[in-house]
Design a protein around this motif. Structure first.
Motif, short mmCIF file in Angstrom:
data_model
loop_
_atom_site.label_atom_id
_atom_site.label_comp_id
_atom_site.label_asym_id
_atom_site.label_seq_id
_atom_site.Cartn_x
_atom_site.Cartn_y
_atom_site.Cartn_z
N CYS A 32 32.20 -40.97 31.29
CA CYS A 32 31.84 -42.40 31.23
C CYS A 32 33.09 -43.28 31.17
CB CYS A 32 30.94 -42.67 30.02
SG CYS A 32 29.29 -41.94 30.15
N VAL A 33 34.08 -42.83 30.40
CA VAL A 33 35.33 -43.60 30.30
C VAL A 33 36.03 -43.66 31.65
CG1 VAL A 33 37.64 -43.61 29.28
CG2 VAL A 33 35.66 -43.15 27.84
N VAL A 34 36.08 -42.53 32.35
CA VAL A 34 36.73 -42.49 33.67
C VAL A 34 35.99 -43.38 34.66
CG1 VAL A 34 37.29 -41.00 35.63
CG2 VAL A 34 37.71 -40.20 33.30
N ILE A 35 34.66 -43.31 34.65
CA ILE A 35 33.86 -44.13 35.58
C ILE A 35 34.05 -45.62 35.27
CG2 ILE A 35 31.50 -44.73 36.24
CD1 ILE A 35 30.76 -41.77 35.76
N LEU A 36 34.07 -45.97 33.98
CA LEU A 36 34.26 -47.37 33.59
C LEU A 36 35.65 -47.87 34.01
CD1 LEU A 36 33.27 -49.87 32.06
CD2 LEU A 36 34.20 -48.87 29.98
N PHE A 37 36.66 -47.04 33.81
CA PHE A 37 38.02 -47.41 34.21
C PHE A 37 38.11 -47.60 35.72
CE2 PHE A 37 42.44 -46.22 35.32
CZ PHE A 37 43.10 -47.21 34.58
N TYR A 38 37.49 -46.72 36.47
CA TYR A 38 37.50 -46.83 37.93
C TYR A 38 36.77 -48.10 38.38
CZ TYR A 38 36.50 -45.71 42.82
OH TYR A 38 36.40 -45.76 44.18
N PHE A 39 35.66 -48.40 37.72
CA PHE A 39 34.90 -49.61 38.05
C PHE A 39 35.72 -50.87 37.78
CE2 PHE A 39 32.19 -53.09 36.57
CZ PHE A 39 31.38 -53.28 37.69
N LEU A 40 36.45 -50.90 36.66
CA LEU A 40 37.27 -52.05 36.34
C LEU A 40 38.40 -52.23 37.34
CD1 LEU A 40 37.51 -51.71 32.44
CD2 LEU A 40 36.13 -53.33 33.74
N LEU A 41 38.98 -51.12 37.80
CA LEU A 41 40.04 -51.21 38.79
C LEU A 41 39.53 -51.72 40.14
CD1 LEU A 41 42.13 -47.95 38.19
CD2 LEU A 41 42.77 -50.29 37.60
N ARG A 42 38.38 -51.24 40.56
CA ARG A 42 37.83 -51.62 41.86
C ARG A 42 37.28 -53.05 41.85
NH1 ARG A 42 36.41 -47.90 45.77
NH2 ARG A 42 35.84 -49.82 46.88
N ASN A 43 36.83 -53.51 40.71
CA ASN A 43 36.18 -54.83 40.62
C ASN A 43 36.91 -55.73 39.63
OD1 ASN A 43 33.45 -54.24 42.21
ND2 ASN A 43 33.80 -52.52 40.81
N GLY A 44 38.24 -55.71 39.69
CA GLY A 44 39.04 -56.46 38.73
C GLY A 44 38.78 -57.96 38.78
N ARG A 45 38.72 -58.53 39.99
CA ARG A 45 38.50 -59.97 40.11
C ARG A 45 37.12 -60.38 39.63
NH1 ARG A 45 41.12 -61.57 46.05
NH2 ARG A 45 43.29 -60.98 45.53
N SER A 46 36.12 -59.61 40.00
CA SER A 46 34.75 -59.94 39.56
C SER A 46 34.63 -59.85 38.04
CB SER A 46 33.75 -58.99 40.22
OG SER A 46 33.83 -59.08 41.62
N VAL A 47 35.24 -58.82 37.46
CA VAL A 47 35.20 -58.66 36.01
C VAL A 47 35.94 -59.80 35.32
CG1 VAL A 47 35.93 -57.20 34.09
CG2 VAL A 47 34.93 -56.16 36.12
N SER A 48 37.10 -60.19 35.90
CA SER A 48 37.87 -61.29 35.33
C SER A 48 37.08 -62.60 35.38
CB SER A 48 39.19 -61.45 36.09
OG SER A 48 39.93 -62.53 35.57
N THR A 49 36.41 -62.85 36.51
CA THR A 49 35.58 -64.06 36.62
C THR A 49 34.43 -64.04 35.63
OG1 THR A 49 36.11 -64.17 38.99
CG2 THR A 49 34.23 -65.46 38.21
#
Length: 438
Positions: free
Chosen positions: A25-42
């Motif tokens: 779960c940690v690895v998947i969450l980290f990968y998701f944050l990297l791929r969707n950095g701008r969306s997460v930041s917004t």
């Protein structure tokens, strides 16, 4: 026995499976944050804007809580006599104490803003309108101090270069700041709307802070109940202990730092009055407010105040610089330790580390909050370290490891460096004796 072994194997399998699932779960969450950095930041920016009044309310409640406790102790006997029931006395005392704490807190903020903003604006306007006269006066003072040794260069700078430098500075600003009237109006409108929204958030935060203080015991009880329901008793106790320690660290540092800064500001104001310094209120408020920032705060506050006084009266600017250096030494070695004590429990290195990292990520607010956060992380890591070494029957005292060289595998004892050297010498001597005998 076979059934117990089977149950034990199942438990071990479940633990391993749970750790694997958690890691995945940690690895998947980290990968998701990297791929969707701008969306997460917004999304985080939007969330921060929505939650800002609630956050302001909790911060205000945190700062108002000691004042509310002070008033509650003073009014407890009065409400006990007046009210018929203990519950009514407690509620009435809490409500009045919360309102008084809010009034005092808002009054302090209004005093700080009212004393610093008008003085700051008038000082900036005065310096902007009289910058040439101020610099000319400083150059005349330098000429007097140097007894005319550099009179020609100073007078040349005074007569020819001051106005040119000011004009060059304005031209430089105009060259790199390209704007028109439409952009200016848009910027002004956006600034006014932002200030208005911030004021509205502060007003909402006042109501939130009152509700938080009125029901703080209920919030604590609900949180403890949730923790005890989710975790087993062993881990619940650990989480509750860490929470209590975190609260003590935050209160001990933040509240202590505010009291320390208020004392420093008051001493600075008295010193400015005694020495007849210009702008005593403005200077004292800047010194007191910036003193809240650990380590670098005193120097941040000293730079603008010394410049302001120096441009007005150069000699007094030097006297004020000496006064500030002495005051900060008194604060760092006498007043600060008396008030703060060992509230954080971390060394000076970690304080500097926290301030630098906090400033890099979150600005001035990060510089203030980073110290107690690092202290909490340091405390948690220390507890984990103590637990692990105790589990291996090793000493918990950190001083035992200063001279440690290695662990004796036979006795499970720490072998210090000097002991190791003496053992090597003894071993070498025995080998030498045996060699001579041969």
């Amino acid at each position: 026995m076979p059934e117990e072994n089977e149950k034990l194997e199942r438990r071990q399998f479940r633990k391993k499976l749970g750790s694997y699932v958690f890691a995945a779960c940690v690895v998947i969450l980290f990968y998701f944050l990297l791929r969707n950095g701008r969306s997460v930041s917004t999304a985080l920016d939007h969330f921060n804007k929505v939650i800002q009044p609630i956050f302001i309310g909790f911060v205000m409640a945190f700062l108002m809580n000691p004042m509310m406790g002070f008033f509650e102790k003073r009014f407890q006997k009065i409400f006990t006599r007046v009210c018929k029931t203990e519950v009514g006395a407690k509620k009435g005392n809490r409500a009045l104490s919360t309102i008084l704490a809010l009034i005092v807190f808002v009054g302090i903020l209004v005093f700080i803003v009212g004393s610093i903003v008008p003085n700051l604006i008038s000082t900036i306007i005065y310096l902007a309108n009289h910058i040439e006269e101020q610099i000319a006066a400083v150059l005349d003072w330098c000429n007097v101090i140097t007894k005319g040794n550099y009179e020609e260069a100073l007078m040349k700078a005074k007569d020819n270069n001051i106005g040119d430098l000011v004009d060059q500075g304005l031209d430089f600003v105009d060259q790199y700041i390209d704007y028109d009237e439409t952009d200016m109006m848009s910027m002004v409108t956006t600034s006014v709307l932002s200030v208005g929204k911030f004021v509205v958030n502060i007003i909402i935060g006042m109501f939130v802070s009152v509700y938080v203080l009125l029901s703080k015991e209920t919030f604590k009880a609900q949180t403890k109940k949730l923790v005890c329901g989710i975790f087993v008793p062993k881990y619940s106790n650990i989480i509750l202990e860490i929470s209590r320690k975190s609260g003590d660290i935050f209160y001990g540092f933040i509240i202590g730092k505010i009291i320390d800064s208020a004392i420093i500001g008051a001493i600075c104001y008295i010193g400015c009055l005694i020495m007849s310094m210009p702008y005593p209120v403005l200077v004292s408020v800047i010194v007191g407010v910036t003193n809240i920032v650990p380590v670098f705060g005193p120097y941040i506050g000293a730079v603008p105040t010394v410049i302001i006084i120096f441009l007005t009266e150069p000699m007094k600017g030097i006297y004020f610089l000496i006064f500030i250096l002495i005051l900060q030494q008194i604060d760092g070695n006498l007043i600060g330790p008396k008030i703060l004590g060992d509230s954080t429990g971390i060394s000076s290195f970690w304080v500097v580390f926290a301030v630098v990292v906090g400033a890099g990520f979150f600005g001035v607010g990060g510089m203030i909050v980073a110290v107690p956060i690092v202290a909490i992380v340091y405390y948690i890591i220390s507890r984990i370290s103590d637990y692990l070494v105790e589990k291996r029957d090793l000493p918990k005292d950190t001083s035992e490891y200063i001279l440690m060289d290695y662990i004796d595998l036979d006795t499970n004892e720490l072998i210090k460096h000097q002991e190791n050297v003496s053992k090597r010498k003894t071993h070498f001597s025995l080998n030498l004796i045996n060699h001579k005998k041969k």
